[in-house]
Write an enzyme that holds these catalytic residues in place. Structure first.
Site, PDB file in Angstrom:
ATOM      1  CG  ASP A  32      26.595 -40.647 131.313  1.00 42.12           C
ATOM      2  OD1 ASP A  32      26.296 -39.715 132.080  1.00 42.12           O
ATOM      3  OD2 ASP A  32      27.439 -40.530 130.393  1.00 42.12           O
ATOM      4  CG  ASN A  88      28.349 -32.568 138.584  1.00 41.31           C
ATOM      5  OD1 ASN A  88      28.754 -32.776 139.719  1.00 41.31           O
ATOM      6  ND2 ASN A  88      28.676 -33.330 137.559  1.00 41.31           N
ATOM      7  CD  GLN A  95      24.310 -28.003 135.440  1.00 41.26           C
ATOM      8  OE1 GLN A  95      24.507 -27.100 136.261  1.00 41.26           O
ATOM      9  NE2 GLN A  95      23.112 -28.332 135.003  1.00 41.26           N
ATOM     10  CG  HIS A 101      22.021 -34.429 134.482  1.00 42.06           C
ATOM     11  ND1 HIS A 101      22.107 -33.148 133.961  1.00 42.06           N
ATOM     12  CD2 HIS A 101      23.288 -34.834 134.702  1.00 42.06           C
ATOM     13  CE1 HIS A 101      23.383 -32.814 133.843  1.00 42.06           C
ATOM     14  NE2 HIS A 101      24.115 -33.810 134.292  1.00 42.06           N
ATOM     15  CG  HIS A 103      25.801 -38.026 137.084  1.00 40.94           C
ATOM     16  ND1 HIS A 103      26.375 -38.381 135.885  1.00 40.94           N
ATOM     17  CD2 HIS A 103      25.749 -36.678 137.087  1.00 40.94           C
ATOM     18  CE1 HIS A 103      26.664 -37.282 135.201  1.00 40.94           C
ATOM     19  NE2 HIS A 103      26.291 -36.228 135.902  1.00 40.94           N
TER      20      HIS A 103
HETATM   21  P1  AMP Z   1      27.173 -33.310 133.897  1.00 41.56           P
HETATM   22  O1  AMP Z   1      28.660 -33.170 133.615  1.00 41.56           O
HETATM   23  O2  AMP Z   1      26.839 -33.541 135.333  1.00 41.56           O
HETATM   24  O3  AMP Z   1      26.391 -32.172 133.279  1.00 41.56           O
HETATM   25  O4  AMP Z   1      26.758 -34.644 133.166  1.00 41.56           O
HETATM   26  C1  AMP Z   1      26.360 -34.729 131.840  1.00 41.56           C
HETATM   27  C2  AMP Z   1      26.355 -36.188 131.490  1.00 41.56           C
HETATM   28  O5  AMP Z   1      25.532 -36.372 130.354  1.00 41.56           O
HETATM   29  C3  AMP Z   1      27.746 -36.769 131.151  1.00 41.56           C
HETATM   30  O6  AMP Z   1      28.017 -37.858 132.019  1.00 41.56           O
HETATM   31  C4  AMP Z   1      27.585 -37.200 129.707  1.00 41.56           C
HETATM   32  O7  AMP Z   1      28.289 -38.381 129.426  1.00 41.56           O
HETATM   33  C5  AMP Z   1      26.088 -37.396 129.576  1.00 41.56           C
HETATM   34  N1  AMP Z   1      25.547 -37.226 128.244  1.00 41.56           N
HETATM   35  C6  AMP Z   1      25.697 -36.165 127.424  1.00 41.56           C
HETATM   36  N2  AMP Z   1      25.026 -36.350 126.264  1.00 41.56           N
HETATM   37  C7  AMP Z   1      24.421 -37.565 126.376  1.00 41.56           C
HETATM   38  C8  AMP Z   1      23.598 -38.342 125.512  1.00 41.56           C
HETATM   39  N3  AMP Z   1      23.245 -37.897 124.298  1.00 41.56           N
HETATM   40  N4  AMP Z   1      23.153 -39.527 125.949  1.00 41.56           N
HETATM   41  C9  AMP Z   1      23.502 -39.992 127.180  1.00 41.56           C
HETATM   42  N5  AMP Z   1      24.283 -39.312 128.027  1.00 41.56           N
HETATM   43  C10 AMP Z   1      24.753 -38.123 127.630  1.00 41.56           C
END
Ligand code: AMP
Ligand code: ZN
Length: 134
Positions: A32, A88, A95, A101, A103
């Site tokens: 992440d 999420n 989300q 995805h 985590h």
């Molecule tokens: P969510 O809030 O459950 O949708 O999680 C989205 C996650 O994606 C967050 O923890 C972000 O830090 C991560 N994220 C967003 N863009 C990227 C990226 N380009 N590379 C790696 N992680 C990312």
């Protein structure tokens, strides 16, 4: 199906380079970009599914098996003491990227990572309401 406007489609399929911990025909596991703790990773399917409700049943099973495999391996590498699996669905649930995805958040003793909620009492009204309409 891929979505041309989806960043996780691009990351999962290698169109945007990223720190990859594991890859197979269905998933890519990446670090992440904004980790809650050292080693915070994301399991991302290569096909586009907006959330868990849309996810193919077979892939849903494979995602959980992969999570188990990854956390077994990463626990050794990171020396962490526990794991939170967080997934999420929907903006109100936190989300921010609308491509399914999972985590994988390593936990270290006294790490101060704030995953939690306020504990309320289950009311009789809620219990009856839910059980009677299920
Ligand atoms: P969510 O809030 O459950 O949708 O999680 C989205 C996650 O994606 C967050 O923890 C972000 O830090 C991560 N994220 C967003 N863009 C990227 C990226 N380009 N590379 C790696 N992680 C990312
Ligand atoms: Zn996508």
């Amino acid at each position: 199906m891929k979505d041309d406007n989806c960043i996780f489609c691009k990351l999962a399929n290698g169109e945007i380079p990223t720190a990859t911990l594991y890859e197979d025909e269905d998933f890519r596991v990446i670090l992440d970009a904004n980790p809650a703790s050292k080693g915070h990773a994301l399991i991302i399917p290569k096909e586009h599914y907006a959330n868990l409700y849309e996810l193919d049943d077979t892939l849903a099973g494979k995602a959980m098996i992969l999570a188990k495999k990854m956390i077994n391996r990463l626990t050794d590498v990171l020396g962490c003491d526990g794991y939170n699996l967080v997934q999420n669905n929907g903006e109100c649930a936190g989300q921010t990227v609308f491509h399914f995805h999972l985590h994988l958040i390593p936990r270290y003793k006294d790490d101060g990572v704030g995953i939690g909620w306020k504990l309320n009492e289950l009311t009789e009204e809620d219990r009856e309401d839910i059980l009677s309409r299920l």
